[in-house]
Write an enzyme that holds these catalytic residues in place. Structure first.
Site, mmCIF file in Angstrom:
data_model
loop_
_atom_site.group_PDB
_atom_site.id
_atom_site.type_symbol
_atom_site.label_atom_id
_atom_site.label_comp_id
_atom_site.label_asym_id
_atom_site.label_seq_id
_atom_site.Cartn_x
_atom_site.Cartn_y
_atom_site.Cartn_z
ATOM 1 C CD GLU A 80 25.991 21.768 28.599
ATOM 2 O OE1 GLU A 80 27.061 21.154 28.792
ATOM 3 O OE2 GLU A 80 25.870 23.003 28.809
ATOM 4 C CG LEU B 39 19.478 19.219 41.359
ATOM 5 C CD1 LEU B 39 18.684 18.977 40.085
ATOM 6 C CD2 LEU B 39 18.558 19.460 42.545
ATOM 7 C CD GLU B 40 26.859 16.019 40.068
ATOM 8 O OE1 GLU B 40 27.318 15.090 39.387
ATOM 9 O OE2 GLU B 40 27.483 17.064 40.284
ATOM 10 N N GLY C 3 34.461 13.126 35.942
ATOM 11 C CA GLY C 3 33.345 12.186 36.013
ATOM 12 C C GLY C 3 33.215 11.412 37.304
ATOM 13 C CD GLU C 4 37.348 9.020 39.524
ATOM 14 O OE1 GLU C 4 37.330 7.957 40.169
ATOM 15 O OE2 GLU C 4 38.389 9.678 39.310
ATOM 16 C CG ASN D 281 23.742 19.350 39.433
ATOM 17 O OD1 ASN D 281 22.742 19.621 40.083
ATOM 18 N ND2 ASN D 281 23.855 18.229 38.740
ATOM 19 N N PRO E 31 38.598 21.044 42.026
ATOM 20 C CG PRO E 31 40.750 21.315 41.182
ATOM 21 C CD PRO E 31 39.959 20.516 42.164
ATOM 22 N NE ARG E 32 32.428 23.462 36.019
ATOM 23 C CZ ARG E 32 31.356 22.688 35.898
ATOM 24 N NH1 ARG E 32 31.109 21.752 36.810
ATOM 25 N NH2 ARG E 32 30.533 22.840 34.897
#
Length: 437
Positions: A64, A342-343, A315-316, A340, A274-275
């Site tokens: 988000e 789209l990244e 964040g990387e 996602n 990994p998530r």
């Protein structure tokens, strides 16, 4: 019904107290997380936003926050003098918000969804408008805002079929919650259909598009890319596969595919994210047959270029997609719903996913229709598809160009959402001075 909702929340909070105390003993800064969630805000935060008719944006976690980022930029351009407050739920979301939402004035943890706590924080801040990102429907929070005549807007709204089924159990609470929202800016027509099915007033529902198309993922300079190669101890020119946001059950497939691909070309490297960062050790064990290094251990690494780098930071990943030759996006080989796509698309990269992309149907369909995204069903198909793409640079280039074209063609949702937010703040029926009379 509302009383029962609060009672259940209080019971859950009481039961969680031993856990809070345990975490506080283990982690001294844990209080910085939970005091705000109990309604205690630092004076420095209040000085920045309280009583200044701020725009309050609630973005629960990392996904988000990414979606909110371009909206924050648009709001700053359209309303430069209006403070912007971000609230989050998770620690990873808090870290991400402080890292990428540099145009926001303050970031806080949202209070727990108990009426006494939400009212306490809202009365301190007194925002001009409250903006929900995606599917963050917190009933007590929304009810407290509505009682104070603070307009509420949902942006980048996304309601899955699963959410439609689950939210319906809220009954009257859901009806009251949706009635309190002034405007629903939905990602797609299907999301608009779903929110109307839940009971939203059709006159309040519009389709503005997906703000993630407006993200600046692809704006990675060549200097930044070279720095990423150095940081990850990779050799520019060696083929790099990036597997992002992977889950249990997927890493073993990736390891099997990697083993076969390395037999064909020993130069191939893998960066796997990994998530859940806490699973880094588990993932590391799967790749123990190769030189595997965690990202956080690379600062002191002096050996040969690693075969596998495990991204155990937050964040990387978006930037690291820029150095990949082929991208696999996880959460899709298992029925998780995907992540996602789209990244990597914004970096003009060929994208591979599994068949379970139900949480990202629209972006997945757009990329698939343009032959920018390929679907694999198991380790064998993953191996064959990666091998084919590694041997066909022209196909990789075409897929990447098509992916970037999809991104460019669908931009503009953030600007449209910001325009609506500005209009609602400027609505002549809205009186900041009468909010708390």
């Amino acid at each position: 019904m509302w009383l029962l909702y609060d009672i259940f929340g209080i019971i859950a909070l009481v039961l969680a107290i031993p856990f809070f105390l345990f975490r506080l003993c283990l982690k001294r800064d844990f209080s910085q997380h939970w005091l705000p969630r109990m309604g205690f805000l630092r004076p420095v935060i209040l000085e920045l936003v309280a009583g200044r008719a701020c725009v309050w944006i609630h973005a629960a976690s990392v996904g988000e926050i990414v979606a909110a980022s371009p909206i924050v930029g648009q709001l700053r351009r359209q309303m430069p003098d209006r403070p912007i407050l971000i609230s989050v739920v998770t620690a990873s979301g808090y870290e991400m918000a402080n890292r990428i939402l540099v145009e926001a004035d303050a970031v806080i943890y949202a209070p727990l969804d108990l009426s006494v706590l939400t009212a306490r924080v809202i009365d301190k801040i007194r925002p001009a408008v409250f903006v929900l990102v995606e599917t963050e429907l917190w009933p007590n929070f929304i009810r407290s805002l509505s009682r104070r005549r603070i307009p509420i807007v949902m942006v980048n709204g996304r309601i899955s079929e699963r959410s439609v089924r689950n939210y319906r159990y809220l009954g009257r609470i859901l009806k009251d919650t949706l009635a309190a929202i002034r405007l629903f800016c939905m990602q797609s027509e299907q999301d608009a259909v779903h929110i109307r099915m839940l009971g939203a007033d059709p006159g309040k529902v519009i389709v503005t598009g997906n703000t993630k198309f407006d993200q600046t993922y692809g704006q990675t300079s060549e200097a930044t890319r070279q720095e990423l190669y150095r940081t990850l101890r990779l050799v520019n020119g060696d083929p790099v596969i990036v597997a992002g946001s992977t889950h249990p059950g997927e890493e073993s497939c990736i390891a099997a595919a990697f083993a076969l691909i390395r037999q064909i070309d020993p130069r191939v490297r893998l960066v796997i994210a990994p998530r859940q960062i806490l699973r880094a050790g588990e993932v590391e064990a799967l790749f123990s047959a190769w030189r595997v290094v965690r990202k956080t251990a690379l600062a002191g690494y002096a050996g040969e270029p690693p075969d596998v780098v495990i991204l155990d930071t937050i964040g990387e990943l978006g930037a690291i997609y820029s150095i990949g030759d082929i991208i696999f996006v996880g959460g899709s080989l298992i029925p998780q719903g995907g992540h996602n796509v789209l990244e990597p698309a914004a970096h003009a990269k060929p994208v591979l996913v599994g068949p379970h992309m139900f949480n990202f149907k629209d972006s997945y369909a757009l990329l698939t229709q343009r032959q920018a995204c390929l679907t694999v069903h198991n380790a064998a198909e993953l191996t064959a598809t990666i091998s084919e793409l590694l041997s066909d640079a022209d196909k990789r280039r075409r897929m990447g160009e098509n992916a970037l074209a999809v991104i460019i063609e669908n931009q503009g949702a953030s600007e449209r959402s910001a325009v609506y937010i500005k209009q609602i703040v400027s609505d002549p029926d809205f009186r900041e001075s009468s909010l708390y009379q």
